[in-house]
Design an enzyme around this catalytic site. Structure first.
Site, PDB file in Angstrom:
ATOM      1  N   HIS A  35      -4.567 -18.207 -20.448  1.00  0.00           N
ATOM      2  CA  HIS A  35      -3.233 -17.636 -20.635  1.00  0.00           C
ATOM      3  C   HIS A  35      -2.618 -18.210 -21.903  1.00  0.00           C
ATOM      4  CE1 HIS A  35      -4.103 -17.043 -16.383  1.00  0.00           C
ATOM      5  NE2 HIS A  35      -3.331 -15.998 -16.464  1.00  0.00           N
ATOM      6  N   HIS A 265       0.922 -12.304 -21.724  1.00  0.00           N
ATOM      7  CA  HIS A 265       0.794 -13.282 -20.654  1.00  0.00           C
ATOM      8  C   HIS A 265      -0.640 -13.792 -20.528  1.00  0.00           C
ATOM      9  CE1 HIS A 265       1.851 -14.926 -16.644  1.00  0.00           C
ATOM     10  NE2 HIS A 265       0.588 -14.684 -16.388  1.00  0.00           N
ATOM     11  N   GLU A 414       9.102 -25.537   6.135  1.00  0.00           N
ATOM     12  CA  GLU A 414       7.779 -26.144   6.335  1.00  0.00           C
ATOM     13  C   GLU A 414       7.006 -26.202   5.019  1.00  0.00           C
ATOM     14  OE1 GLU A 414       8.836 -23.404   7.888  1.00  0.00           O
ATOM     15  OE2 GLU A 414       9.354 -24.122   9.896  1.00  0.00           O
ATOM     16  N   HIS A 476       4.454 -18.922  18.819  1.00  0.00           N
ATOM     17  CA  HIS A 476       4.543 -20.370  18.629  1.00  0.00           C
ATOM     18  C   HIS A 476       3.292 -21.104  19.110  1.00  0.00           C
ATOM     19  CE1 HIS A 476       8.625 -19.318  17.786  1.00  0.00           C
ATOM     20  NE2 HIS A 476       9.043 -20.550  17.701  1.00  0.00           N
TER      21      HIS A 476
END
Lengths: 672, 672
Positions: A35, A265, A414, A476
């Protein structure tokens, strides 16, 4: 862009920044991949950062009080490699750049922390760097509070792209940083309005400055090609009492035919366009050649921090010896001498007390004795503190008015938690652990994989590890998550069956140096198994004989982990009562068992018996222990889950899905 | 809170809202688990929504033009169950509420879409509902553009909590919604400042209103217990030309001793406090008893939409027959008649052309012929359109000025994309597929798991499926990700070896009704394998004999998938040349092979030969086919990855890690 005007306004700056751009063009062309656009667009920002702000000593990239530089937009790796080469990092001679993206090179496609000292973290999966950086900055705050400003006082600088800011984890990261006033965290956003698919506006209309302000950040907007503005912004950012985001308006692939396009890019390898770009820069030397004056100027920058580092070393030596030792020990990830004795004493006590406990509660008991012995632990939970049992009395809570606190309320984040824990571990001096429900391994996955890839010993405390969580139901209840972590290279998954195995698992997790651990812990209470005290850490062998055939010849081996070990023990009793000799093997860690020598493994799992495995998860990953890698073990079966769970009380679920001594015994008999 | 004042200001509203609160308290007490506080805090908002705004007919929960109501804060499931019971949904008699969280009940711990018609999506993992909702709202826009406002014209309402808004996926969701002016998406934020660990401020200082504004949303702030303000806000939101976020200031567990505390978030089961709360509400009936006038008022609400629905049915009948058929067919997830013939014709053509293609390019070829046949497909990519090859000429790009567009530029938002795709599938009428690099399965995992749990046929197009992606290196090279998806129940993982298998895989993925598919596609070119044309879809059998032993007796079976099939074919040639009979089994889908009858599986994988598997991923998941579930197959081996990859050109990596015909042949011979 009028490059001539840029060059003539700041000729010294221009030649240094052009060094980065030229090396990028050359390396990408040599590799025929990579890149180009990002390093070319952010070369000015990076040059000013390294020249005037970043505290570093190129000859000592591991100096503990260096500023951290994190390239969150990791695809722009040539920016980092060019900077390291130019400033004189001996791990980055020009040959490394010529070998960009080739086998065995340090200059991998994306920066990999384990390939070179100066690479602080592994980036490429977008958003991870900025989320790591929050952990770096927290680590700095915590260590500064514990060791004092004279030995810990540095900044964390991040270059992040549009992609980093679009990824959800960036929101978790910036809101954490905003919550905790992490004022030494400075993010430079490469605001070039280009992604792979086209202009950013194709997929996003977010006002990033307003968004960061909403997260309680200080923000500054500048022209990312104007060195004076860059310098002023960095100076201002360093004075802020909040984390700072500098929006740097830049042109991707500056000066190239592909400037300001999504083509820019990627890999810009067209030879004529490459030559044209270098001409536009006024760059006259050949590929991979840096004019001596430019190289010298960069090498001076690489030495800027020498005096600082030496002064720091003198200050460090004035610390009390015990502080120095702890600092160095934690940095080296060495265990304190008292750890082993503490674990042994705890195990002895528990072998006698034989408490019936959920292993998450066992884990809390263990942490209560280990955290005081390990001042480098930092615990936390993603808003499930009472459920994950991760907080102990001595830690204190990290907050703006208590930087010494070693417990983090991560909030419902999380992914951000896991990434920031990795950042803490990468910073050094801290052993992070953090909890959530095992099912939410899914949210933390990108960071859990990177912990393994980056070789950092982050500890993921995953409680409520099966249908045993009961009524919360299948959303869960982990079913496939043990398999997921076990499928991941360099990851140790511990599923202890009682308080003693939990202590042994923690001892192993907290002495790892190059691998993350996953602790799989129950919500529900489990009967104690390890009644005879042994000083040896049996969990370190991965699996061991918990109970052997008695009276009659061994015809059955039951292999179990965690909450199913007591089921195996009950099945053994039933079968023994019928005159069938049964061995029960407790297998708290498959990866460690796999590392044992053949002789030990054969001793634990000899041929000549039928085998039944039992674990409240999918079978995937078990066959190696049931059948052998070449199928030489013979008859085997497995009691597990081959579907999602259900919402009901845990005992009913265990019955429904066959996790009973009766079913296990019946399976064994069917094989005989 | 002065409940008396609230009750006397709006007595009719109060009694209806109290019905929700009372049922919540009773159900949680009966289950002795669950979350009471959220339904009690949001009862007023939900009551006004259902009474005055939500377009629904309780007797016809699947009416296609209903408004969608999504409880993103899924732990507050009793809010939904109470509403469904009260409004007269026949799937929710009072017995269901008495059985809250018990085995076999529709009232699972968290709402599960597959248990009841009126449950639009499965929530509980936080942030998923709001991200699904973006897909629901996009689906509505697209279908409205295609079918007209007279048959598609509805809103998507979301209740989201602090947890939903802290999860990173919510940022991806709201920025997508803001980008696309999804004005019919209305989010009601339960702003109660409480999470499980304590006040929100413990972990977050975000100005949520400013954050949504930065994402180009309309925002409104109200007292969430004032029915007039709620009504006015919803009215205003429905008129907005942007998506709207209504910040509803509420008291969690309103009226209970635990009001405004994190204890109030959980199960409020104390009998005395329960009685006290009901007294404070002025609620006089026994557990699970609703006063007749309150029940009648709610049932009237349940019938509010009858006339609307009937009018809609009449309007629908005025559509041209072909439009009606397509609408109903897509809703039923039935395949169009032309699909099968189109695939067959394509396969015939490809068997002859035998192109050497990367399977990602094969996939684009397939989509070019299938998208025109399936007007219900909506494709997209998380900013890797040119790499994932997901865009075909006919789709058009979905945008504010082209709602008919069937291609979405999702931006760098794998998780948001996957969740929104699930939302589209749940909405009905659309078959979504979307692409990213397979390694970023990690980012999309929470939504990929939910697709499987929710039984929706979302298609995940995962390209660059091994070390074969080369120079980008280990951060981008999946190793464990095939195992991860295979470990997940109800998920079909397709790894085709050439253009024909790719077409077969797509045909299967696009005809699934209750399962998501993962397409594992290469970056690198692959030689064509299926030269003889067969009308049958061989991939549908999961595995089949691609080439059998010739000349000499079969002594070896090589099993391979995707990019390793040609390696197995080359190894076969080498071994055959040495007089060793070799069968090659192509195994594009393990899950489908597992579903075949024993006779077929034995035919493909008979005993009496040694077996070697080859796949550029971890071994986990393979042993069943190498060794048999009971180890009865005998000698076997595997060529795979047991570590992370590296950054280098692909061919060098395949050599380095042993994915060569020579190595495979040697492994086979070692077993003989």
């Amino acid at each position: 862009m009028d490059l001539t005007a840029l060059a003539s306004a700041h000729p010294d700056h221009w030649s240094k920044a052009t060094g980065i751009r030229a090396l990028t063009l050359d390396a990408v062309a040599a590799a025929n991949s990579g890149h180009s656009g990002m390093p070319m667009g952010m070369a000015d920002v990076a040059t000013v950062l390294f020249e005037k702000h970043l505290k570093f000593d190129a000859a000592n990239p591991l100096w503990p009080d260096r500023d951290r530089f994190i390239l969150s937009a990791g695809h722009g790796s040539m920016l980092l490699y060019a900077l390291l080469h130019l400033t004189g990092d001996t791990q980055f001679p020009i040959e490394e750049l010529k070998n960009f993206r080739q086998m065995g090179a340090r200059t991998a496609g994306h920066p990999e922390n384990f390939l070179a000292d100066a690479i602080e973290t592994t980036t490429g999966p977008l958003g991870q760097g900025i989320a790591n950086a929050v952990g770096f900055a927290m680590a700095e705050e915590i260590l500064r509070a514990h060791y004092g400003k004279k030995v810990v006082d540095h900044h964390t600088y991040v270059i992040a792209g549009d992609g980093c800011l679009m990824e959800g984890v960036s929101q978790e990261a910036i809101t954490l940083a905003g919550r905790h006033d992490l004022s030494k965290l400075i993010v430079m956003w490469d605001n070039n309005n280009i992604t792979i698919d086209g202009p950013v506006t194709l997929s996003d209309h977010t006002d990033q400055v307003a968004r960061f302000q909403a997260a309680q950040w200080h923000t500054i907007e500048i022209d990312g090609h104007n060195p004076d503005e860059i310098d002023a912004a960095l100076t201002e950012a360093r004075k802020s009492d909040k984390p700072t985001m500098i929006a740097c308006k830049t042109h991707i692939a500056l000066g190239h035919a592909a400037q300001d396009t999504s083509k820019g890019h990627g890999a810009l390898t067209d030879p004529e366009q490459l030559i044209a770009a270098k001409e536009a820069y006024g760059w006259k030397t050949g590929p991979f050649e840096i004019p001596q004056d430019v190289k010298s100027a960069w090498e001076e920058i690489g030495k800027r921090g020498v005096a600082d580092r030496e002064a720091w070393e003198e200050r460090f030596d004035t610390l009390p010896r015990s502080k120095r030792e702890t600092f160095n020990r934690a940095l080296a990830l060495d265990a304190p001498r008292k750890l082993s004795a503490t674990v042994k004493a705890f195990k002895r006590q528990m072998s006698e007390a034989a408490p019936k406990l959920a292993t998450r509660a066992s884990s809390e008991k263990v942490l209560e004795v280990l955290n005081p012995v390990l001042p480098e632990t930092v615990g936390g939970s993603a808003d499930l503190t009472g459920s994950n049992n991760t907080k102990t009395a001595d830690l204190g809570v990290f907050d703006t008015d208590n930087r010494k606190g070693r417990y983090i309320y991560w909030g419902i984040r999380e992914h951000g938690m896991a990434s920031a824990m990795n950042g803490m571990a990468l910073h050094g001096g801290i052993r992070p652990y953090g909890g959530t429900f095992m099912c939410f391994t899914d949210y933390a996955r990108p960071a859990m994989r990177l912990a393994a890839l980056m070789k950092v010993p982050t500890v993921f405390v995953m409680t409520h590890d099966s249908i045993g969580l009961g009524e919360d139901g299948p959303t869960h209840q982990p079913v496939e998550h043990l398999a997921i972590s076990r499928a991941t290279p360099n990851t140790y998954v511990f599923r202890p069956c009682d308080t003693v195995e939990t202590a042994e698992s923690w001892e192993l997790a907290l002495t790892m140096k190059e691998s993350p651990s996953v602790l799989s812990l129950t919500r529900q209470g489990l009967p104690h198994q390890r009644h005879e005290h042994k000083n040896t850490n049996l969990t370190a062998r991965g699996a061991y004989v918990l109970a052997d055939a008695e009276g009659s010849k061994r015809r059955v081996i039951l292999i179990a982990s965690g909450s199913e070990v007591h089921v195996a023990m009950a099945a053994r009793e039933q079968l023994q009562a019928e005159g069938i000799g049964v061995r029960v093997v407790s297998m708290p860690c498959m990866e460690l068992f796999a590392e044992q020598d053949d002789a030990y493994r054969k001793r634990v799992l000899p041929g000549g018996s039928v085998r039944v495995g039992i674990e409240a998860g999918v079978r995937q990953g078990w066959d190696r222990w049931l059948l052998g890698e070449r199928g030489k073990f013979g008859k085997a079966d497995f009691v597990g889950m081959d579907r999602f769970g259900a919402s009901a009380p845990a005992e009913e679920l265990f019955d429904k899905f066959g996790f009973t001594a009766e079913n296990l015994a019946a399976k064994a008999k069917a094989l005989l």
